[in-house]
Motif scaffolding. Structure first.
Motif, PDB file in Angstrom:
ATOM      1  N   ALA A 137      17.866  41.378  41.339  1.00  0.00           N
ATOM      2  CA  ALA A 137      18.607  40.186  40.954  1.00  0.00           C
ATOM      3  C   ALA A 137      19.695  40.486  39.926  1.00  0.00           C
ATOM      4  N   HIS A 138      19.630  41.622  39.256  1.00  0.00           N
ATOM      5  CA  HIS A 138      20.610  41.970  38.239  1.00  0.00           C
ATOM      6  C   HIS A 138      21.876  42.527  38.891  1.00  0.00           C
ATOM      7  N   ALA A 139      23.020  42.148  38.363  1.00  0.00           N
ATOM      8  CA  ALA A 139      24.281  42.699  38.860  1.00  0.00           C
ATOM      9  C   ALA A 139      24.376  44.163  38.439  1.00  0.00           C
ATOM     10  N   PRO A 140      24.657  45.074  39.372  1.00  0.00           N
ATOM     11  CA  PRO A 140      24.664  46.490  39.013  1.00  0.00           C
ATOM     12  C   PRO A 140      25.763  46.867  38.029  1.00  0.00           C
ATOM     13  N   VAL A 141      26.950  46.339  38.205  1.00  0.00           N
ATOM     14  CA  VAL A 141      28.071  46.659  37.317  1.00  0.00           C
ATOM     15  C   VAL A 141      28.816  45.372  37.024  1.00  0.00           C
ATOM     16  N   THR A 142      29.045  45.097  35.750  1.00  0.00           N
ATOM     17  CA  THR A 142      29.847  43.941  35.385  1.00  0.00           C
ATOM     18  C   THR A 142      31.163  44.430  34.803  1.00  0.00           C
ATOM     19  N   LEU A 143      32.212  43.674  35.044  1.00  0.00           N
ATOM     20  CA  LEU A 143      33.538  44.029  34.548  1.00  0.00           C
ATOM     21  C   LEU A 143      33.949  43.037  33.473  1.00  0.00           C
ATOM     22  N   ASP A 144      34.451  43.566  32.362  1.00  0.00           N
ATOM     23  CA  ASP A 144      34.962  42.743  31.282  1.00  0.00           C
ATOM     24  C   ASP A 144      36.323  43.310  30.918  1.00  0.00           C
ATOM     25  N   ARG A 145      37.360  42.729  31.473  1.00  0.00           N
ATOM     26  CA  ARG A 145      38.720  43.265  31.369  1.00  0.00           C
ATOM     27  C   ARG A 145      38.731  44.679  31.927  1.00  0.00           C
ATOM     28  N   ARG A 160      34.909  53.110  30.157  1.00  0.00           N
ATOM     29  CA  ARG A 160      36.306  52.681  30.027  1.00  0.00           C
ATOM     30  C   ARG A 160      37.199  53.613  30.840  1.00  0.00           C
ATOM     31  N   PRO A 161      38.379  53.118  31.217  1.00  0.00           N
ATOM     32  CA  PRO A 161      39.302  53.965  31.978  1.00  0.00           C
ATOM     33  C   PRO A 161      39.661  55.239  31.208  1.00  0.00           C
ATOM     34  N   ASP A 201      36.822  47.188  30.746  1.00  0.00           N
ATOM     35  CA  ASP A 201      35.528  47.830  30.552  1.00  0.00           C
ATOM     36  C   ASP A 201      34.614  47.558  31.735  1.00  0.00           C
ATOM     37  N   CYS A 202      33.825  48.559  32.097  1.00  0.00           N
ATOM     38  CA  CYS A 202      32.760  48.401  33.090  1.00  0.00           C
ATOM     39  C   CYS A 202      31.451  48.609  32.348  1.00  0.00           C
ATOM     40  N   MET A 203      30.459  47.787  32.662  1.00  0.00           N
ATOM     41  CA  MET A 203      29.177  47.896  31.980  1.00  0.00           C
ATOM     42  C   MET A 203      28.030  47.929  32.976  1.00  0.00           C
ATOM     43  N   ILE A 204      27.073  48.777  32.689  1.00  0.00           N
ATOM     44  CA  ILE A 204      25.819  48.821  33.435  1.00  0.00           C
ATOM     45  C   ILE A 204      24.724  48.470  32.438  1.00  0.00           C
ATOM     46  N   THR A 205      23.921  47.473  32.753  1.00  0.00           N
ATOM     47  CA  THR A 205      22.768  47.154  31.912  1.00  0.00           C
ATOM     48  C   THR A 205      21.522  47.606  32.644  1.00  0.00           C
TER      49      THR A 205
END
Length: 78
Positions: free
Chosen positions: A7-15, A58-59, A17-21
């Motif tokens: 149910a968790h999103a594998p990768v979230t994008l914030d501008r 980050r890029p 930045d890419c995040m994996i929780t």
């Protein structure tokens, strides 16, 4: 060990930045799928958390094209 429902999103994008929780119930395959979903051209930047860990990417310009390692490090015994 409980199986995750995915149910968790594998990768979230914030501008940019890419995040994996990574959650406590995540299986290794879940972590690898999230890692594989990262876009090309990002590099690890920082981590947050202790139970649920968020990895921030980050890029990176010119990934793998940096200067070559010196033959000898400029510090330490001579």
């Amino acid at each position: 060990m409980a199986e995750t429902t995915g149910a968790h999103a594998p990768v979230t994008l914030d501008r940019a930045d890419c995040m994996i929780t990574i959650y406590p119930d995540a299986r290794p395959v879940d972590v690898m799928r999230a890692w594989a979903a990262l876009p090309d051209g990002v590099g690890f930047a920082e981590a947050f958390g202790d139970v649920e860990v968020t990895l921030v990417f980050r890029p990176v310009d010119g990934v793998g094209t940096g200067p070559a390692m010196p033959e000898r490090l400029p510090f330490g015994p001579r």
